[in-house]
Structure formats: C-alpha cells, structure tokens
Design a protein around this motif. Structure first.
Motif, PDB file in Angstrom:
ATOM      1  N   SER A   1      -5.193   0.029  -6.902  1.00 21.56           N
ATOM      2  CA  SER A   1      -4.015   0.680  -6.342  1.00 21.56           C
ATOM      3  C   SER A   1      -4.377   1.557  -5.150  1.00 21.56           C
ATOM      4  CB  SER A   1      -3.331   1.533  -7.415  1.00 21.56           C
ATOM      5  OG  SER A   1      -2.346   2.375  -6.846  1.00 21.56           O
ATOM      6  N   SER A   2      -3.489   1.556  -4.156  1.00 21.30           N
ATOM      7  CA  SER A   2      -3.689   2.453  -3.016  1.00 21.30           C
ATOM      8  C   SER A   2      -3.613   3.907  -3.460  1.00 21.30           C
ATOM      9  CB  SER A   2      -2.657   2.170  -1.922  1.00 21.30           C
ATOM     10  OG  SER A   2      -1.337   2.243  -2.446  1.00 21.30           O
ATOM     11  N   PHE A   3      -2.824   4.202  -4.499  1.00 22.22           N
ATOM     12  CA  PHE A   3      -2.761   5.565  -5.018  1.00 22.22           C
ATOM     13  C   PHE A   3      -4.088   5.976  -5.654  1.00 22.22           C
ATOM     14  CE2 PHE A   3       2.139   5.529  -5.754  1.00 22.22           C
ATOM     15  CZ  PHE A   3       2.334   5.707  -4.390  1.00 22.22           C
TER      16      PHE A   3
ATOM     17  N   TYR B   1      -0.006   1.187 -11.622  1.00 21.24           N
ATOM     18  CA  TYR B   1      -0.921   2.323 -11.433  1.00 21.24           C
ATOM     19  C   TYR B   1      -0.742   3.399 -12.489  1.00 21.24           C
ATOM     20  CZ  TYR B   1      -2.163   6.924  -9.553  1.00 21.24           C
ATOM     21  OH  TYR B   1      -2.633   8.212  -9.406  1.00 21.24           O
ATOM     22  N   THR B   2       0.497   3.626 -12.901  1.00 19.45           N
ATOM     23  CA  THR B   2       0.770   4.799 -13.737  1.00 19.45           C
ATOM     24  C   THR B   2       1.109   4.432 -15.173  1.00 19.45           C
ATOM     25  OG1 THR B   2       2.067   6.843 -13.891  1.00 19.45           O
ATOM     26  CG2 THR B   2       3.242   4.861 -13.225  1.00 19.45           C
TER      27      THR B   2
ATOM     28  N   TYR C   1       3.486   1.953  -1.637  1.00 21.37           N
ATOM     29  CA  TYR C   1       4.075   2.308  -2.927  1.00 21.37           C
ATOM     30  C   TYR C   1       3.073   2.247  -4.078  1.00 21.37           C
ATOM     31  CZ  TYR C   1       7.961   1.385   0.149  1.00 21.37           C
ATOM     32  OH  TYR C   1       8.806   1.396   1.236  1.00 21.37           O
ATOM     33  N   GLY C   2       1.781   2.205  -3.770  1.00 15.93           N
ATOM     34  CA  GLY C   2       0.769   2.249  -4.815  1.00 15.93           C
ATOM     35  C   GLY C   2       0.482   0.921  -5.470  1.00 15.93           C
TER      36      GLY C   2
ATOM     37  N   TRP D   1       0.829  -1.209   0.000  1.00 13.52           N
ATOM     38  CA  TRP D   1       0.000   0.000   0.000  1.00 13.52           C
ATOM     39  C   TRP D   1       0.865   1.262   0.000  1.00 13.52           C
ATOM     40  CZ3 TRP D   1       0.481   3.678   3.749  1.00 13.52           C
ATOM     41  CH2 TRP D   1       1.092   3.302   4.948  1.00 13.52           C
TER      42      TRP D   1
ATOM     43  N   GLY E   1       1.409  10.461  -9.148  1.00 15.09           N
ATOM     44  CA  GLY E   1      -0.025  10.721  -9.018  1.00 15.09           C
ATOM     45  C   GLY E   1      -0.619  11.252 -10.314  1.00 15.09           C
TER      46      GLY E   1
ATOM     47  N   ARG F   1      10.862   1.369  -6.099  1.00 13.99           N
ATOM     48  CA  ARG F   1      10.396   2.549  -5.445  1.00 13.99           C
ATOM     49  C   ARG F   1      11.463   3.585  -5.085  1.00 13.99           C
ATOM     50  NH1 ARG F   1      10.805  -1.877  -1.714  1.00 13.99           N
ATOM     51  NH2 ARG F   1      11.628  -1.335   0.340  1.00 13.99           N
TER      52      ARG F   1
ATOM     53  N   TYR G   1       3.668   9.500  -4.495  1.00 14.10           N
ATOM     54  CA  TYR G   1       2.439   9.961  -5.145  1.00 14.10           C
ATOM     55  C   TYR G   1       2.630  11.348  -5.756  1.00 14.10           C
ATOM     56  CZ  TYR G   1      -2.545  10.939  -5.789  1.00 14.10           C
ATOM     57  OH  TYR G   1      -3.777  11.260  -6.330  1.00 14.10           O
TER      58      TYR G   1
ATOM     59  N   PHE H   1       4.531   7.159   1.008  1.00 16.69           N
ATOM     60  CA  PHE H   1       3.358   7.148   0.129  1.00 16.69           C
ATOM     61  C   PHE H   1       3.193   8.508  -0.553  1.00 16.69           C
ATOM     62  CE2 PHE H   1      -1.066   7.935  -0.774  1.00 16.69           C
ATOM     63  CZ  PHE H   1      -1.686   6.717  -1.019  1.00 16.69           C
TER      64      PHE H   1
END
Length: 425
Positions: A140-142, A330-331, A129-130, A127, A181, A318, A177, A173
């Motif tokens: 993803s947590s992000f 996520y990205t 690191y997304g 969580w 993000g 990370r 982000y 985090f």
C-alpha cells in the motif's frame, strides 16, 4: 470574504508581521531553482523494493540536528521534485524559519514512469487512496507513509513534530490517511499534523452530504426501466455516452457486478458469448431501454438505447467510510475507529479561495460522488469542515484560507499561511 479559522499556534498579529517580512524576502527566494536540489534525489528500501524520494538529509543514518520533519506528497502528475523544491524554497523565505526541518518528498510511480525492476509502482489513481502496488509486492502507498514516520522516529531523535502535507491529489492522500493511517509505534513525544491543501474530494465520516445524492441519477433513464424497485437502488443510472457513469467507477472486471446490477432492477444477468470474459475490463450496460426486453451485458460498447449502470459509491471508500475496512485492504480499523481518527487528529485545511473552477485544467473530480460534497474544491473544503464539526464539535479540523490563489501548490506553500503551517504552527 470567506471566514478564516484561527490556527492555535499563532495569532493574527503574528500573521500580519510575517506577511510584511514575507514580501520583503520573496525576491531572494525567487532566485532558488529546482537545479539547486537535483542532488537531493535518492531511493529508500520499503515493501521489499525501493521508492524514489527527495530529501535534504538522508533517512539513514539520520541526524540529531533536526527538530521537525515535513513529508510532502506530490499531486496527480507525480512531480515529487517540484513539490520538494517548493517546500525547500518556502524554507528560505524567513531567516531561521525551517532551518532545522527535515524535508522528504516520496514519489509514487506508475508503469508510465518506467520504474526499475526493483522499484514499487501503483496504478495512476491507486496510490492516492492507499491501494496496493502493482509490481508483485502488493504494498500500500499508505504503508510507505507509515515507514517514513517510523524511520523519522527512530533516526531523528530530536524531531518532535512531523507535518504530512499535500496539495491536490497529494492532499487527497493526506486526508484519507488522517483517518485510516495506522497507529504506529513512534515515539510518544512526536506530534503529527496533517496539512490538506485544495483536494478534489474528501472522505466524509458519515453519509450526510451538503448536496442531494439523488442529483446523481438520470430520471429519464430510470423512468423507462420497468419494475424499478420503489425503495431505491444502490446503482446510478447514467445517460448514454462515455461520461454516463461516475468518474472512476466505469471499469469492472467481475461479471458478478453485472449480476448484482441486473438483480437491482428486477432482471437476471444472462451472460452471452459476446460479453467480456472474467478478468477483462468492461462496463455494466442496460440494453433495450424503453422496451420490454431489458437485459444487462458486460461490454465495452453501447448503443443508442443503452445506459451505463454503475454502483452508487458516494459513501463508500474513497468518498466515505461505510464499507471500511473491507473497502481498503491496507486497514483493519473499524468505521468507528476511522471516525475517531478523523475527529482527534490535527487536520489543517489550507484552501485557496480562487480554486473554484470546474472547467479549467486541472479539473476537479466532477463525479456525482464528489458533487455531493460541493461543486468546486474550495466549496468542498468548507463543507467538509462543517460536516466533521457537525459530526463531532470537538473535531480538530480547521480552515486557513489563502485569498485569491487557485489550484497552485507553489503559491499555496509559499504563502505566509502555508509557511506557518509547514514550519511554524
């Protein structure tokens, strides 16, 4: 005395005045306990399931009485209520400061927290690191942070500033982000700032580090491996024992990893029936070090002549950006886009000058990847600021120090400097 950066929105004179008033009102604030905020626990729907959070007003339907929002991310212990209480307590220190601030504290559960069937949960470190949730939704947590920002934009029309704040793991985090993000569809009049307090490590924008990456290698092991490539390797060789590989990189699940590791030292990975099956968790281990019959296995065991072998990850996500976007599902942002975000977004490093221990719990990340950034949290924070400024002198990353405070989120958020960054600056 470490230098303090100036936060553009307030002056040293204002800081002195606030410090005087701070100590006069501290006694009043200390009477506030977490019990006063227990009724602020709730859940919101996101990613097809629910996430627990603490708030002083519900996300829906929202309100027109708030002009600022603080989203605080808990630390490694996932004690969201404690972090929420600290921010709410800081809200009470000065009359009128924070009265119109929405405070939200999501909780990123793991399986150890006993999540309900309809709740998202992540791995213990994922969580931070997304990474995707493990509940079947792969959320993803992000993306949870994305959702909170969008809800605030939609449901709180007078909010014009959102502060994303975290300490320790929560600060890790926030710092990641700030780079990866998403560019969200939020109102153009909203300014987002990132308050990063005492993280264990940072995501650097370039491969340059203040400490030599070759300190990560164990030369006495490498010297015993024949045919070691003279142009270096992407792998780190560690001493025998459980701490040989960098923290967080000891577990693998794909035998191809061992095949790549073997190729890097000029031998072939020859799977044996004693090796772990695909999908299980193990380690790449070089056996027969110092002899002519080197071989690499995927195993959870090691012998006196074995050496763990781990991929060197000091500049991969990370700790860096060199493998993005592939290194984070996520990205989809390119490396250049992530670097631009790290430069252009308002990042405030809130550092305790006393957070310098490597041995007192909670211990910082002591992997070789983290140690290339510095030997303690305070040193790493200053080195990151120097690194981002060296990459681009226009980077909007500043340092504010809290003298004498160690790794304590309550003291950091309750300090005059913390209150300024959360509610004033």
């Amino acid at each position: 005395t470490p230098p303090q950066s100036t936060i553009p929105s307030f002056t040293p004179t204002n800081l002195n005045m606030i410090m005087v008033r701070f100590f006069l009102r501290m006694a009043v604030a200390l009477f506030i306990t977490s019990a006063a905020y227990l009724c602020d626990a709730a859940r919101f729907s996101v990613g097809g399931k629910k996430v627990e959070y603490f708030r002083n007003v519900a996300l829906s339907p929202g309100s027109t009485e708030y002009d600022r929002a603080v989203i605080v991310i808990h630390g490694f212990g996932r004690d969201a209520s404690d972090y929420y209480d600290s921010v709410r307590e800081a809200q009470t220190v000065f009359p009128g400061v924070g009265d119109t601030t929405l405070v939200l504290a999501p909780r990123f559960q793991t399986i150890d927290d006993g999540p309900e069937d309809d709740e998202l949960y992540w791995s213990v470190g994922g969580w931070i690191y997304g990474r995707e949730s493990l509940d079947g939704q792969a959320f993803s947590s992000f993306a949870v942070a994305d959702d909170l920002l969008e809800r605030i934009s939609s449901n709180f029309p007078k909010v014009t500033e959102i502060v994303l704040a975290g300490h320790g793991a929560g600060a890790q985090f926030i710092q990641r982000y700030s780079g990866v993000g998403a560019v969200l569809d939020i109102r153009c009049d909203i300014k987002v700032r990132y308050v990063v307090s005492n993280p264990g490590s940072y995501m650097f924008p370039t491969p340059t580090r203040p400490r030599d990456i070759f300190d990560c290698d164990s030369s006495n092991i490498v010297d015993h491996i024949p045919n070691i490539p003279t142009n270096g390797t992407e792998y780190t060789f560690g001493h025998t024992g459980v701490d040989a590989c960098p923290l967080g990189n000891t577990n693998i699940t794909d035998p191809v990893t061992c095949a790549d590791a073997a190729a890097s030292v000029g031998i072939v990975y020859d799977p044996r029936t004693t090796d772990l099956e695909n999908g299980e968790t193990g380690l790449c281990v070089i056996k027969n070090v110092g002899n002519t019959n080197l071989r690499i296995t995927m195993t959870s065991n090691h012998g006196s002549s074995a050496a763990w072998m781990c991929e060197r990850l000091y500049d991969k996500y990370r700790y860096g950006v060199s493998d993005l976007p592939n290194g984070l599902n996520y990205t989809s942002l390119s490396i250049a886009e992530v670097q631009t975000n790290l430069v252009n977004r308002d990042v405030f490093l809130l550092l305790g000058t006393g957070d310098i221990s490597r041995d007192v719990s909670p211990k910082p990340d002591r992997s070789c990847e983290a140690d290339t950034q510095g030997l303690n949290r305070y040193e790493r924070g200053r080195n990151y600021r120097d690194g981002i400024k060296a990459f681009d002198c226009s980077a909007r990353t500043t340092i504010t120090t809290v003298v004498g405070v160690g790794h304590d989120h309550h003291e950091m958020f309750m300090s005059p400097q913390g209150i300024m960054l959360l509610f004033i600056g």
